[in-house]
Design a protein around this motif. Structure first.
Motif, PDB file in Angstrom:
ATOM      1  N   CYS A 141      25.263 118.397   3.039  1.00 39.13           N
ATOM      2  CA  CYS A 141      23.857 118.756   2.823  1.00 39.13           C
ATOM      3  C   CYS A 141      23.608 120.252   2.820  1.00 39.13           C
ATOM      4  CB  CYS A 141      22.986 118.094   3.891  1.00 39.13           C
ATOM      5  SG  CYS A 141      23.139 116.309   3.915  1.00 39.13           S
ATOM      6  N   SER A 142      24.674 121.095   2.925  1.00 37.84           N
ATOM      7  CA  SER A 142      24.424 122.532   3.072  1.00 37.84           C
ATOM      8  C   SER A 142      24.498 123.279   1.751  1.00 37.84           C
ATOM      9  CB  SER A 142      25.454 123.156   4.018  1.00 37.84           C
ATOM     10  OG  SER A 142      25.294 122.656   5.295  1.00 37.84           O
ATOM     11  N   LYS A 143      23.681 124.309   1.665  1.00 35.83           N
ATOM     12  CA  LYS A 143      23.718 125.197   0.508  1.00 35.83           C
ATOM     13  C   LYS A 143      25.084 125.868   0.414  1.00 35.83           C
ATOM     14  CE  LYS A 143      19.604 127.234   1.551  1.00 35.83           C
ATOM     15  NZ  LYS A 143      18.504 128.193   1.349  1.00 35.83           N
ATOM     16  N   ILE A 151      23.129 110.957  -6.463  1.00 36.97           N
ATOM     17  CA  ILE A 151      23.497 109.605  -6.027  1.00 36.97           C
ATOM     18  C   ILE A 151      25.011 109.536  -5.834  1.00 36.97           C
ATOM     19  CG2 ILE A 151      23.567 107.172  -6.714  1.00 36.97           C
ATOM     20  CD1 ILE A 151      20.838 107.557  -8.004  1.00 36.97           C
ATOM     21  N   GLY A 152      25.745 110.168  -6.757  1.00 36.06           N
ATOM     22  CA  GLY A 152      27.202 110.198  -6.616  1.00 36.06           C
ATOM     23  C   GLY A 152      27.629 110.855  -5.309  1.00 36.06           C
ATOM     24  N   ILE A 153      27.018 111.998  -5.004  1.00 34.68           N
ATOM     25  CA  ILE A 153      27.341 112.704  -3.753  1.00 34.68           C
ATOM     26  C   ILE A 153      27.007 111.829  -2.548  1.00 34.68           C
ATOM     27  CG2 ILE A 153      26.572 114.633  -2.280  1.00 34.68           C
ATOM     28  CD1 ILE A 153      28.497 115.448  -4.497  1.00 34.68           C
ATOM     29  N   GLY A 154      25.841 111.192  -2.608  1.00 39.95           N
ATOM     30  CA  GLY A 154      25.435 110.331  -1.494  1.00 39.95           C
ATOM     31  C   GLY A 154      26.423 109.191  -1.283  1.00 39.95           C
ATOM     32  N   PHE A 155      26.836 108.562  -2.388  1.00 36.17           N
ATOM     33  CA  PHE A 155      27.826 107.478  -2.294  1.00 36.17           C
ATOM     34  C   PHE A 155      29.122 107.997  -1.669  1.00 36.17           C
ATOM     35  CE2 PHE A 155      26.355 104.400  -5.923  1.00 36.17           C
ATOM     36  CZ  PHE A 155      25.310 103.994  -5.122  1.00 36.17           C
ATOM     37  N   GLU A 156      29.569 109.128  -2.206  1.00 33.51           N
ATOM     38  CA  GLU A 156      30.841 109.679  -1.747  1.00 33.51           C
ATOM     39  C   GLU A 156      30.799 110.021  -0.267  1.00 33.51           C
ATOM     40  OE1 GLU A 156      32.341 113.169  -4.065  1.00 33.51           O
ATOM     41  OE2 GLU A 156      32.779 113.898  -2.049  1.00 33.51           O
ATOM     42  N   SER A 157      29.620 110.473   0.193  1.00 36.21           N
ATOM     43  CA  SER A 157      29.512 110.967   1.566  1.00 36.21           C
ATOM     44  C   SER A 157      29.657 109.858   2.601  1.00 36.21           C
ATOM     45  CB  SER A 157      28.180 111.684   1.770  1.00 36.21           C
ATOM     46  OG  SER A 157      27.127 110.745   1.856  1.00 36.21           O
ATOM     47  N   ASN A 201      22.141 111.418   3.359  1.00 39.71           N
ATOM     48  CA  ASN A 201      22.887 112.554   2.812  1.00 39.71           C
ATOM     49  C   ASN A 201      22.456 112.917   1.387  1.00 39.71           C
ATOM     50  OD1 ASN A 201      24.224 112.839   5.172  1.00 39.71           O
ATOM     51  ND2 ASN A 201      26.144 111.944   4.460  1.00 39.71           N
ATOM     52  N   ALA A 202      22.185 111.904   0.558  1.00 42.47           N
ATOM     53  CA  ALA A 202      21.707 112.223  -0.794  1.00 42.47           C
ATOM     54  C   ALA A 202      20.392 112.991  -0.693  1.00 42.47           C
ATOM     55  CB  ALA A 202      21.523 110.944  -1.606  1.00 42.47           C
ATOM     56  N   GLY A 203      19.504 112.528   0.181  1.00 44.08           N
ATOM     57  CA  GLY A 203      18.207 113.201   0.348  1.00 44.08           C
ATOM     58  C   GLY A 203      18.396 114.633   0.817  1.00 44.08           C
ATOM     59  N   GLY A 204      19.275 114.823   1.806  1.00 43.36           N
ATOM     60  CA  GLY A 204      19.515 116.162   2.328  1.00 43.36           C
ATOM     61  C   GLY A 204      20.129 117.079   1.282  1.00 43.36           C
ATOM     62  N   ALA A 205      21.050 116.536   0.484  1.00 46.92           N
ATOM     63  CA  ALA A 205      21.712 117.351  -0.538  1.00 46.92           C
ATOM     64  C   ALA A 205      20.720 117.764  -1.624  1.00 46.92           C
ATOM     65  CB  ALA A 205      22.884 116.579  -1.140  1.00 46.92           C
ATOM     66  N   TRP A 206      19.866 116.828  -2.056  1.00 48.41           N
ATOM     67  CA  TRP A 206      18.861 117.172  -3.067  1.00 48.41           C
ATOM     68  C   TRP A 206      17.910 118.272  -2.559  1.00 48.41           C
ATOM     69  CZ3 TRP A 206      18.472 111.331  -4.132  1.00 48.41           C
ATOM     70  CH2 TRP A 206      19.059 111.008  -5.358  1.00 48.41           C
ATOM     71  N   ASP A 207      17.520 118.124  -1.281  1.00 42.64           N
ATOM     72  CA  ASP A 207      16.609 119.077  -0.670  1.00 42.64           C
ATOM     73  C   ASP A 207      17.194 120.484  -0.737  1.00 42.64           C
ATOM     74  OD1 ASP A 207      14.697 120.285   0.828  1.00 42.64           O
ATOM     75  OD2 ASP A 207      15.174 119.300   2.716  1.00 42.64           O
ATOM     76  N   VAL A 247      12.682 112.540  -5.153  1.00 46.34           N
ATOM     77  CA  VAL A 247      13.335 111.232  -5.047  1.00 46.34           C
ATOM     78  C   VAL A 247      13.979 111.090  -3.659  1.00 46.34           C
ATOM     79  CG1 VAL A 247      15.250 109.809  -5.906  1.00 46.34           C
ATOM     80  CG2 VAL A 247      13.763 111.009  -7.516  1.00 46.34           C
ATOM     81  N   GLY A 248      14.546 112.215  -3.187  1.00 42.73           N
ATOM     82  CA  GLY A 248      15.237 112.174  -1.903  1.00 42.73           C
ATOM     83  C   GLY A 248      14.316 112.006  -0.705  1.00 42.73           C
ATOM     84  N   ASP A 249      13.040 112.364  -0.858  1.00 47.01           N
ATOM     85  CA  ASP A 249      12.125 112.306   0.289  1.00 47.01           C
ATOM     86  C   ASP A 249      12.047 110.932   0.954  1.00 47.01           C
ATOM     87  OD1 ASP A 249      11.400 114.861   0.785  1.00 47.01           O
ATOM     88  OD2 ASP A 249       9.586 114.864  -0.427  1.00 47.01           O
ATOM     89  N   PRO A 250      11.694 109.873   0.206  1.00 46.05           N
ATOM     90  CA  PRO A 250      11.665 108.565   0.887  1.00 46.05           C
ATOM     91  C   PRO A 250      13.049 108.086   1.292  1.00 46.05           C
ATOM     92  CG  PRO A 250      11.229 108.296  -1.451  1.00 46.05           C
ATOM     93  CD  PRO A 250      11.235 109.769  -1.188  1.00 46.05           C
ATOM     94  N   PHE A 251      14.103 108.604   0.626  1.00 51.65           N
ATOM     95  CA  PHE A 251      15.477 108.265   1.028  1.00 51.65           C
ATOM     96  C   PHE A 251      15.725 108.743   2.452  1.00 51.65           C
ATOM     97  CE2 PHE A 251      18.632 107.560  -2.658  1.00 51.65           C
ATOM     98  CZ  PHE A 251      17.698 106.898  -3.411  1.00 51.65           C
TER      99      PHE A 251
END
Lengths: 737, 737
Positions: free
Chosen positions: A379-381, A405-411, A663-669, A703-707
């Motif tokens: 989730c980090s820059k 979504i790919g990153i979230g799945f992988e995580s 994690n997907a939400g955090g990464a998008w953020d 999209v990541g917010d409710p996630f």
């Protein structure tokens, strides 16, 4: 000191935490709450938060009383069953509810005072924000240990457990201990139900307000984020408290109690009634509370100092201190019993000593920290995952979403491998009791951990208040700075939350098998178990669908209301034009314009937006909440084996979805934030704020917010609530067979 | 007729299907392939598809030979193990590969001929497209039954199974039968491995080309979809064949063999070596092939008739005919054994008759149809799920995505409940053998089912060829019409694919337990099983992440290449400006412009785009493919129990993700189409093609592409491949214990 006396330390440590909370609450109340405008905003947020809690607790009171009555009635129908289960459920719900109430009360007081303190400097702002969070943390662990401890001491006194043990009546003692455990499970179930509703309701509230405020204010009207002309901004701020403070508090209350209980049950079962197995988790929890209180005093920074260091010393320091203390406690208990303990029965007996139990506990701690580091990585820059989302945003929102979504799945991969290793190690050294201790190891310092977690939203809120009341930009900078440094610690907290949920659910799951199937094994290839497994695997998906749809619908209501106000309140409409024009021309307002805009701000109907979020979240939290409560009961009364499968299925797909979504939400953020950091002239010119790439990244973030704030964190509770419901109804199922 | 003779019917029925395929291939070759431009495009697609297959098979040959050698070697190290397992693996891989080769060869011939036939009318076009699909279908079932049947007859002859049974040497017969089954599992594993690589590779190929072609052509250059100036269009068309025809064929080949094998193993185990249990699935499959061939002749329509009716009569008619025939086969076998069969051992014996076995089989069929209807509901225009996505698209791409994911999550609920009911019913009537028959019930008419499935992409491709070769618009309308009517039947096919995958995996899973743990139970609360369960639950997420990332990366390569050609080929650049300008002015090209554009079309470097998709898909299919093959082996050799948990975990989360991804993708696709159908003046003006709502819906559709065409369908194979690998290595694990 004998063991019976030691057990009184448990509620006593709860009182210590509550005393700290009371003193600190008084201290916060005495801090400066800023100028009139700030006070007014602070008051609005406070009242909105309290209105939500009042509405939520009204619904939950009815629900809790019904369930408590039903539990008491059902338990009296079985031999040896006690109506106290219902009372314990009530007590658990009450303690969790009170923790939420006190914690949120002080958090909503602390945010405006943090903003006020940030006018003078970073150090005083840190102190106010952190202490606000600490009150929340101490209320949670204090009420948890006080309620749990008092109930436990009453029960073992009532049944004269020590008397029975002393006179060698092992059989009676064992039966008594089982009954105590059933009742304590009722307490845990009470806390879990409140937690689920608080997390789901709070999650819906905060995201409905957030999405609604942003879409109409920022996108349609073109005014800045958190602007006071936007009537949904207050609701957004209320939402931060409701979701991130109260929701998280209830969540950790539940995890905390759940992992103590899981260790108690498995310890009692595996050791055939050795009191030390019950004492170890309780005493470690009690010691953790005292350490947490002490370490809060360490968290302070000098002006110009690094607040990150202060928080790290507090949180990691507490965890480090717990190691020798835990060793001492375990060693004391093990030596009481002669140096080694036989866990298990028949050919599966494992003889464990102090070191074995320590290894089990530490394996959980290590896995939790490692998962936190991985969570941070994803989730980090500037790290590979977020960079790849930023890259893929170049070709628009579709590729941004696919990448996220790919990153979230992988995580999900590494955390699961780590959890698997922790289970393996804990089991190898101390069986399932070890797995339960591993969960406990992560949660022993919940008090200070939660203080750090709650400090984030308080700082965030302080920033919003600074913005709305037009404080100078350096105030906002300071609060942003405070907010940002909490991230690493918060990531570790997330790692703890997920790993401990999985381990605690596993140990409660094993406890369920012991109670409901009494000696019979849960065989994976049995069709009923497989049916349960499939249905259980589906529930987290259905549950998430409900939560996400609720956010979508509630946001729509909010959008409609804000649009109506912008259209129907003439002075507001004029003021919006002025602000949007100034924004476009990138200039400050003139004094005259400023006065006009402030006057218009008085006319916004903030209460209506607050009411919309409140009503929508209360109404929509019921369906997913009932799903979690009713499914295990229905399936369990059909077949206790199928319920075993159901729990395993929910655990598996629930943990995966929870990791994926947060994690997907955090990464998008952070991908969005990273795009915002880019220089506009970078590369092909499709970079930085306002670029096409930025628009794509904003869509991913939405999209990541409710996630990450609604569905994801609720899933942790779903898993554990379903398991604890199963544990509570297990004696009923066993009696019905 | 005695049973030994009956077994020869199995390869014989395979020959019938292959004879049909050969004759029909000849007939298709004789049809008109249209004008020169069409012929050239057809040739390019054909050569692209063959180039992909050649590249794919080159890699797979190495892989298959390695694995076959390894299997043969490992099996010779255990007592009673046969090196034939490796040979069977090779044969399975070869048959599956050949089916893909012949099927795709004819499909790429049929598409241009469908376009040519559509110039004269709907009826001839339907016939060509359907027969093209039928060749694919019959190649799959024909080669499956021929290979499987010949191998099976050879083995039982070699071991003189009937002789042993006749002379009452039950013990030897049982051992022989077990060995036969191990070897047949090798055949199934060969087919499964080819299927996984074909599905993943084809899925990456088709979506990389599709996304790349659309983004640069439609979005950046502003030329219509499928325009011949776009060098990626041919690759896109090749992709449809590679992914939707060859990939799906390999997929169903694998499901088909897997479900026959599952029923054979469980039948043989449960009935303690009753040959009838092995005969039933084989004979039902053989009968299904003959019925499928006959019913293809029924599929025809008059000009102006409804092609939907023709397809429905073919597919549903075949399924309906199978009911009495299956009854007859089961009754014959059961009566041979005296009217009832004892399934199971000890206190768990279930005495079943013809009706019980029929109920089990039909329960699968009913569940499959019902799941198909639900799939249709979630993905159809005008129904609540798609309507809600269309609604939420009003506020932009973020709400469109949230709604689509929510719908996809929700859509897992009912199919899982139906699968659970089917398992319950099949198990109640005929134990685990019943569950295996339930899976078989759905797949007995795979021949014609696959014909209908493959007919869709052939029609779709014909439309693309019509567009590219500038045929009059009514030709495209006819092919679109053909393509659209296949949807309902295709939805049912999807339902069958998911439900049969779950049931077949379940029965193979039970078979694994029997083979690897030999009498020992798989206990769900054992830490090793739980570790396996968690790791297995994670694999589908990791696998999907790999597949999606591969699509993203390959699409990027394609985008770069198309941009390069548009920039570096001067005549192409000029032609693009002409077409885009005409598009913007909504007028047709003048004759002079047309000639210039056609000349420029000759200069596109189509082969480079085809090569990019080919290389990217071959390279990127390896990693997820190996993940699926290696994980069960590694985990299994650590602990056979953990592998049991791993299979269960993969089954649970794999089925959920597969349903989620394919339904979300389907719903997004049709939401976009529904927005395109809207009148522009509807409501607030934010509707119809070109509106903001449409842009949001297009983004959702693009996100859904890799969901529904790459990751989603591959997951079905992942689940089964991992299970069959486990079954194949089970004797090795048992020997190692």
């Amino acid at each position: 000191m004998d063991m019976q006396t030691l057990f009184y330390l448990v509620p006593a440590s709860g009182l210590v935490a509550l005393a700290y909370a009371a003193v600190t609450t008084g201290w916060i109340g005495k801090q400066d709450a800023g100028n009139d405008r700030m006070k007014k905003i602070g008051e609005q947020i406070f009242r909105g938060a309290m209105a939500f809690l009042a509405a939520e607790y009204k619904v939950l009171t009815v629900f809790v009383l019904l369930v408590a009555g039903l539990l008491s009635y059902m338990y009296t129908t079985i031999p040896g069953g006690s109506w106290m289960v219902g009372v314990a459920f009530l007590a658990g719900a009450l303690c969790s509810g009170l923790a939420g109430y006190f914690g949120m009360r002080v958090a909503t007081r602390a945010n405006v005072r943090t903003a006020a303190a940030a006018r003078t400097g970073l150090a005083p702002a840190l102190t106010v924000a952190f202490r606000g969070g600490a009150v929340m943390g101490m209320c949670v662990v204090g009420l948890a240990l006080l309620g749990f401890g008092v109930l436990f001491n009453l029960l073992i006194g009532d049944m004269d457990l020590f008397g029975l043990l002393g006179s060698g009546k092992m059989m009676e003692a064992q039966i008594g201990l089982n009954q105590v455990i059933s009742i304590m499970a009722g307490f845990s179930m009470g806390a879990s139900s409140i937690a689920l509703f608080a997390r789901v309701g709070g999650g819906i509230y905060t995201k409905a307000a957030d999405v609604g405020a942003d879409l109409v204010g920022k996108v349609e009207a073109g005014i800045p984020e958190d602007h006071f002309l936007n009537p949904a901004t207050i609701a957004d701020n209320v939402g931060d408290n409701v979701g991130d403070v109260a929701g998280m508090g209830a969540d950790l209350f539940e995890s905390y109690i759940g992992s103590i209980l899981g260790a108690m049950i498995l310890g009692a079962v595996a050791s055939q009634g050795w009191m030390g197995a019950v004492a170890i988790p309780l005493l470690i929890a009690a010691a953790g509370v005292v350490i947490s209180v002490l370490m809060t005093y360490v968290v302070r920074t000098k002006e110009g100092g690094n607040p990150q260091v202060a928080l790290d010393i507090g949180a990691f320091g507490a965890a480090a201190l717990m190691l020798p203390i835990s060793y001492f406690i375990i060693d004391f208990a093990v030596n009481e019993a002669g140096g080694t303990i036989a866990l298990g029965v028949g050919s599966n007996v494992l003889n464990v000593g102090t070191v074995d139990l320590m290894v089990a506990m530490v394996s959980g701690l290590v896995a939790g920290v490692a998962i936190g580091i991985i969570t941070g990585y994803y989730c980090s820059k500037g790290k590979r995952p977020v960079n790849s989302i930023v890259d893929q945003s170049k070709t628009g929102p579709a590729t941004n979403i696919i990448a996220g979504i790919g990153i979230g799945f992988e995580s999900t991969a590494l955390p699961i491998v780590l959890i698997a290793i922790a289970i393996f190690a804990a089991d190898a050294y101390a069986g399932l009791y070890g797995v339960a201790l591993a969960a406990l190891g992560m949660l022993s310092t919940t008090g200070i951990q939660l203080a750090v977690d709650a400090y984030g939203p308080i700082s965030d809120n302080a920033g919003g208040i600074a913005e709305m009341s037009g404080l100078p930009p350096q105030v906002r900078e300071r609060t942003d700075n405070l907010d940002a440094v909490g991230n690493t610690t918060a990531a570790i907290g997330k790692g703890f939350a997920i790993a401990s949920a999985a381990l605690a659910a596993l140990s409660l799951f094993a406890a369920y098998r012991g109670l409901a199937l009494q000696g019979q094994d849960l065989i994976l290839t049995e069709p009923k178990v497989l049916i349960g497994l499939l249905l259980g695997g589906m529930l987290p998906f259905l549950f998430s669908a409900m939560a996400m749809r609720a956010v979508g619908d509630a946001a729509m209501d909010m959008i409609t209301e804000v649009r109506r106000q912008f259209r129907d309140i003439p002075v507001l409409r004029e003021a919006l034009t002025i602000v949007a024009k100034a924004e476009e021309e990138e200039r400050a307002l003139t004094a005259e314009e400023d006065a006009q805009v402030i006057a218009a701000g008085e006319k916004t109907e903030v209460e209506r937006c607050v009411a919309i979020s409140t009503q929508a979240s209360i109404r929509r939290m019921i369906q997913p909440g009932l799903l979690a409560m009713i499914c295990p009961v229905v399936v369990g009364f059909w077949s206790a084996e199928a319920l075993g499968g159901l729990l395993a299925g929910t655990l598996v797909s629930g943990v995966m979805l929870a990791i994926f979504m947060s994690n997907a939400g955090g990464a998008w953020d952070n991908a969005k934030k990273q795009v915002e950091d880019q220089k506009k002239d970078l590369g092909e010119g499709n970079s930085g704020k306002g670029s096409e790439r930025h628009k794509a990244a904003v869509i991913g973030d939405t999209v990541g917010d409710p996630f990450k704030d609604t569905a994801g964190p609720s899933l942790n509770i779903l898993i554990k609530l379903m398991t604890i419901v199963a544990v509570v109804i297990a004696p009923l199922l066993a009696a019905g067979n």
